[in-house]
Design an enzyme around this catalytic site. Sequence first.
Site, PDB file in Angstrom:
ATOM      1  CG  ASP A 234       1.759  -2.712   2.121  1.00  0.00           C
ATOM      2  OD1 ASP A 234       2.998  -2.617   2.242  1.00  0.00           O
ATOM      3  OD2 ASP A 234       1.028  -3.209   3.002  1.00  0.00           O
ATOM      4  CE  LYS A 241       1.140  -6.307   1.894  1.00  0.00           C
ATOM      5  NZ  LYS A 241       0.710  -6.493   3.290  1.00  0.00           N
ATOM      6  CG  ASP A 314       3.219  -6.099   5.444  1.00  0.00           C
ATOM      7  OD1 ASP A 314       2.902  -5.122   4.738  1.00  0.00           O
ATOM      8  OD2 ASP A 314       2.625  -7.188   5.405  1.00  0.00           O
ATOM      9  NE  ARG A 318       0.210  -1.633  12.534  1.00  0.00           N
ATOM     10  CZ  ARG A 318      -0.081  -2.877  12.918  1.00  0.00           C
ATOM     11  NH1 ARG A 318       0.307  -3.296  14.110  1.00  0.00           N
ATOM     12  NH2 ARG A 318      -0.725  -3.696  12.122  1.00  0.00           N
TER      13      ARG A 318
END
Length: 465
Positions: A234, A241, A314, A318
């Site tokens: 990720d 990030k 990001d 979900r």
Amino acid sequence: MNASLSTLPPAAPEIARISFALRMPSALVRHPSGGVTLEIGTEQRVYSHRTLRLLLRRTIVEAKAHHLRRLALNPDDLPRVNPRLTPTALGEMMAVHFEMANFEFVQYKTPPQEGWRFVEEVHIFGPRARACEKGYRKGQLIGEAINAARTLADTPANHLTPRLLVQKTVQHAKGANVRVKILGKKEIKALKMGGILAVAQGSSEEPRLIVLEYHGGQKTQPPIALVGKAVTFDSGGLNIKPRESILPTSLMHLDMGAGAAVIETVLAAARLKLKTNVIGIVPTAENMPSGTSYRPGDIVTMMNGATVEILNTDGEGRLLLADALTYAAHYQPRLVIDIATLTSAAVIALGFRAAAFFTRNERLAKIIEAVGETSGDYVWRLPIWEEYEEDLKGTFADLANIQKGQGAGAIAGAVFLHYFAKTFPAWAHLDIAPRIIAAEGEYLARGFPGAPVRLLIKLLEKYQQ
């Protein structure tokens, strides 16, 4: 780690005897006869279940530090425990924590000349040894499942893509009474899983949906569904990030830890022959920045037809879980637990020692709290009130994928997932981001600690017929 359980102590002098000394420093004592005793210093006369877990792990860590490969332990030598443990429960606890403490991810290291410092054998002896055996054998199996999940999660992203995770799952399932079904991009597209497709579209690696089916209960019994996020890397996508993030990019191969935990929990349930039906659903993808990535401002249509406005790329986990939850509805489960390393906000709230959990089912909340304490996978409940739903309403779509204001990030993630779980009889969300990496003082190797495999197995045991 091999183990034997017998009333008689092992005769071989090279097997180190474990003893415990109150308020004394730990020491290795070599006897004139050639025998060896590892004295573990203890800080209190009476241990709780929590502190006993740490003492058991410390025993293995100190044995490894002294290059001891073969150990002998009489359970009666352990400090007094309050509340008392049955021999079966004590045997299980010893085995689980010995296995966990003995683990270290060394696959990509050059072995030292003297070899790795792993304990190879443990001999449990004394009057209670036989009574502990059933629990010990069970604990070994659980410990091995935890460590298998740790191995998957610790594997770097260039060696564990979604495609390779599928291969590992199939390999791990050999010999287990579990059916493994893999949905590729074509099947995911046919099911209109827009969330999974959106997250994966920036990567050259295609997404997969891994489904594991274990039928240990009656055919008519509705299953328990475990849904685990497995983002094998990720980057944050186009909302990359920040360097100062509490969960830095260097840890983001661990973002598939929940999926690894679900895979190994289902396989462990089968090997333990639990009398319940379990479905494991693991959506797996990479979240990468590229010219084909999904963008902030995009609107994605999910499998259930809901539209989601992407405010931050990001917030990808979900999206995967939402489509997987909709897929889980086909099995008509009686209970659904979704698990994810979802938010930095959960880490800010709880540190690295307990996972956050959310549910609107009071009975389920009590069960999760109880099995968290019993298993040692500690959890803390956070609210998921209806008032928070306002924060997730989209401006141009049904939902936004993150909250529009500041704060309550972990709650927002849970509220988003609840939108896709409303039809289930019982549902809970576990945000295990606080357990993405072992905390200081846990006597565990650096890396993924294997949460919440222990909790999930205890939960499945609770729901047996």
